[in-house]
Design an enzyme around this catalytic site. Structure first.
Site, mmCIF file in Angstrom:
data_model
loop_
_atom_site.group_PDB
_atom_site.id
_atom_site.type_symbol
_atom_site.label_atom_id
_atom_site.label_comp_id
_atom_site.label_asym_id
_atom_site.label_seq_id
_atom_site.Cartn_x
_atom_site.Cartn_y
_atom_site.Cartn_z
ATOM 1 N N ASP A 70 12.226 40.204 25.568
ATOM 2 C CA ASP A 70 11.607 38.930 25.454
ATOM 3 C C ASP A 70 9.999 38.787 26.250
ATOM 4 O OD1 ASP A 70 13.785 38.127 24.339
ATOM 5 O OD2 ASP A 70 14.603 37.439 26.119
ATOM 6 N N ASP A 76 9.036 31.192 33.225
ATOM 7 C CA ASP A 76 10.291 32.243 33.384
ATOM 8 C C ASP A 76 10.180 32.737 34.616
ATOM 9 O OD1 ASP A 76 11.506 31.697 30.805
ATOM 10 O OD2 ASP A 76 10.139 33.465 29.982
ATOM 11 N N GLU A 99 18.324 36.896 34.039
ATOM 12 C CA GLU A 99 17.777 36.998 32.800
ATOM 13 C C GLU A 99 16.644 37.769 32.966
ATOM 14 O OE1 GLU A 99 16.382 34.180 30.235
ATOM 15 O OE2 GLU A 99 15.872 35.402 28.602
ATOM 16 N N GLU A 100 15.768 37.546 34.060
ATOM 17 C CA GLU A 100 14.501 38.080 34.249
ATOM 18 C C GLU A 100 14.574 39.377 35.145
ATOM 19 O OE1 GLU A 100 12.459 36.770 32.417
ATOM 20 O OE2 GLU A 100 13.483 35.217 32.066
ATOM 21 N N ASP A 118 20.389 31.954 34.012
ATOM 22 C CA ASP A 118 19.104 31.866 33.166
ATOM 23 C C ASP A 118 18.174 30.805 33.715
ATOM 24 O OD1 ASP A 118 16.978 31.523 31.048
ATOM 25 O OD2 ASP A 118 18.632 31.528 29.446
ATOM 26 N N LEU A 120 15.212 29.938 33.004
ATOM 27 C CA LEU A 120 14.370 28.819 32.314
ATOM 28 C C LEU A 120 14.922 29.384 30.912
ATOM 29 C CD1 LEU A 120 11.953 27.322 31.178
ATOM 30 C CD2 LEU A 120 12.252 26.989 33.622
ATOM 31 N N ASP A 121 15.762 28.427 30.181
ATOM 32 C CA ASP A 121 15.927 28.484 29.007
ATOM 33 C C ASP A 121 15.274 27.784 27.942
ATOM 34 O OD1 ASP A 121 18.171 29.329 26.721
ATOM 35 O OD2 ASP A 121 18.405 27.042 26.883
ATOM 36 N N GLU A 277 24.155 32.872 29.863
ATOM 37 C CA GLU A 277 23.913 31.813 28.706
ATOM 38 C C GLU A 277 25.211 31.357 28.252
ATOM 39 O OE1 GLU A 277 19.676 32.409 26.881
ATOM 40 O OE2 GLU A 277 21.019 33.627 26.448
HETATM 41 P P1 AHG Z 1 15.526 32.055 26.486
HETATM 42 O O1 AHG Z 1 14.194 31.260 26.401
HETATM 43 O O2 AHG Z 1 16.114 32.119 28.074
HETATM 44 O O3 AHG Z 1 14.920 33.335 26.241
HETATM 45 O O4 AHG Z 1 16.584 31.546 25.553
HETATM 46 C C1 AHG Z 1 15.933 31.285 24.315
HETATM 47 C C2 AHG Z 1 17.288 31.191 23.251
HETATM 48 C C3 AHG Z 1 17.844 29.831 23.568
HETATM 49 O O5 AHG Z 1 17.510 28.886 24.295
HETATM 50 C C4 AHG Z 1 17.640 29.329 22.070
HETATM 51 O O6 AHG Z 1 18.723 28.292 21.637
HETATM 52 C C5 AHG Z 1 17.407 30.669 21.085
HETATM 53 O O7 AHG Z 1 16.878 31.524 22.221
HETATM 54 C C6 AHG Z 1 16.600 30.169 19.954
HETATM 55 O O8 AHG Z 1 16.225 31.568 19.369
HETATM 56 P P2 AHG Z 1 15.527 31.713 17.988
HETATM 57 O O9 AHG Z 1 14.287 31.210 18.199
HETATM 58 O O10 AHG Z 1 15.976 32.957 17.645
HETATM 59 O O11 AHG Z 1 16.467 30.625 16.987
HETATM 60 MN MN MN Z 2 18.008 31.345 27.461
HETATM 61 MN MN MN Z 3 15.586 32.320 29.767
#
Ligand code: AHG
Ligand code: MN
Ligand code: MN
Length: 329
Positions: A70, A76, A99-100, A118, A120-121, A277
């Site tokens: 990611d 984050d 996660e990081e 996690d 920062l989600d 998560e």
């Molecule tokens: P993060 O920001 O920790 O990587 O998590 C993102 C996750 C979650 O929060 C969210 O529901 C989902 O990714 C959204 O993914 P899509 O954009 O693929 O729907």
């Molecule tokens: Mn997340």
């Molecule tokens: Mn995250």
């Protein structure tokens, strides 16, 4: 907690609530309480930074990627630093899974707890001023205190969690957690810099009318998922998808609903990570009367084999999750 005690405790500060309920912990030594306080403190620092995003240079991508591939946002990384620092200073944690970071981080060998986080989600929502969150799980280490961390300390199942929860940086900031004795929610008062109990003994409605799924990926859903989504539409349910798991989960916890991140063509095991998560939210969901599965199996009984393992995720109101799983191929 009995009803009268709950009513009496509305409005009490988080610190006091933790202290009052310390005897509920299986290992009532005060360290787990301190750990929760460390997490709360770090979340206040992150909250302050989240609120200032836009005024100071913390929005946008950092230009790097985390282990999962990611794109890392500045926040984050900043949030990861804040939580890591608070937990390492606190001394109660022996290891941190984040996660990081690719591998787990060694903290204090004398610490009794392992944290998965996690930091920062929903980070794609930072720049557009939409709710984001932090998710955490707390495990008790298995190896003897004072020794080097072992794999058995790190790769524990969701059922081994001793506490878990999340912080939602939304229109107000909330900390919601469980230690296996129900779920309680605290709202941050920015004028006092303190969390106060606002949602005692949270219960997820057994059924609901909200479904949350990224329908942009509908063409690569398995037939069972497509059938369930069509079922929701036939029933006239409401589709709501924020794209921040914590925010989507929190809304469904309060109003009743289901969140699904299924396997897709792009992510064969779904996108969400089991250890920092899904397990935490599964624990909260179950403690509030809801359910969490991977479409077939209980999330908390999946034995992890890797830190950043992914899993399809169905979480929410009991009857909705059961219905969604009844369509399994
Ligand atoms: P993060 O920001 O920790 O990587 O998590 C993102 C996750 C979650 O929060 C969210 O529901 C989902 O990714 C959204 O993914 P899509 O954009 O693929 O729907
Ligand atoms: Mn997340
Ligand atoms: Mn995250």
């Amino acid at each position: 907690m009995e009803q009268s005690r709950i009513a009496d405790s509305i409005g009490i500060p988080l610190d006091r609530f933790i202290k009052n309920n310390q005897e509920q912990f299986q290992y009532a030594s005060g360290e787990l309480s301190q750990l929760l306080r460390d997490i709360a403190l770090a979340s206040k620092v992150v909250n302050r930074e989240v609120n200032k995003a836009g005024l100071i240079d913390i929005m946008g991508a950092l230009g790097s990627q985390n282990t999962a591939g990611d794109n890392q946002q500045k926040l984050d990384v900043l949030a990861n630093i804040r939580f890591t620092r608070a937990l390492s200073k606190g001394g109660e944690a022996c290891a941190l899974i984040s996660e990081e970071t690719e591998s787990y981080v060694d903290l204090n060998n004398d610490g009794k707890y392992v944290i998965a986080i996690d930091p920062l989600d929903g980070s794609s929502n930072i720049d557009v001023n939409v709710s984001i969150g932090t998710i955490f799980s707390i495990y008790r280490r298995r190896s003897p205190v004072g020794t080097v961390i072992q794999e058995e300390d790190i790769l524990q199942m969701g059922t081994d969690q001793v506490a878990a929860g999340y912080i939602l940086y939304g229109s107000s900031t909330m900390l919601v957690y469980t230690t296996g004795h129900g779920v309680n929610g605290f709202t941050h008062d920015p004028t006092l810099g303190e969390y106060f109990l606002s949602h005692p003994d949270m219960r997820m409605p057994d059924d609901g009318k909200i479904f949350s799924i990224n329908e942009g990926q509908a063409l690569s859903f398995a037939p069972s998922v497509t059938k369930y989504v069509n079922y929701c539409k036939e029933k006239g349910y409401t589709g709501r998808y924020i794209g921040s798991l914590v925010a989507d989960f929190h809304r469904n916890l309060l109003k009743g609903g289901i969140y699904i991140y299924p396997a897709t063509a792009k992510d064969k095991n779904g996108k969400l990570r089991l250890m920092y998560e899904c397990n935490a939210l599964a624990f909260v969901a179950e403690q509030a009367g809801g359910l969490a599965t991977d479409g077939r199996n209980r999330i908390m009984e999946i034995r992890p084999s890797a830190l950043h393992q992914r899993t399809p995720f169905y979480v929410g109101s009991k009857e909705m999750v059961e219905k969604a799983c009844s369509f399994a191929d």
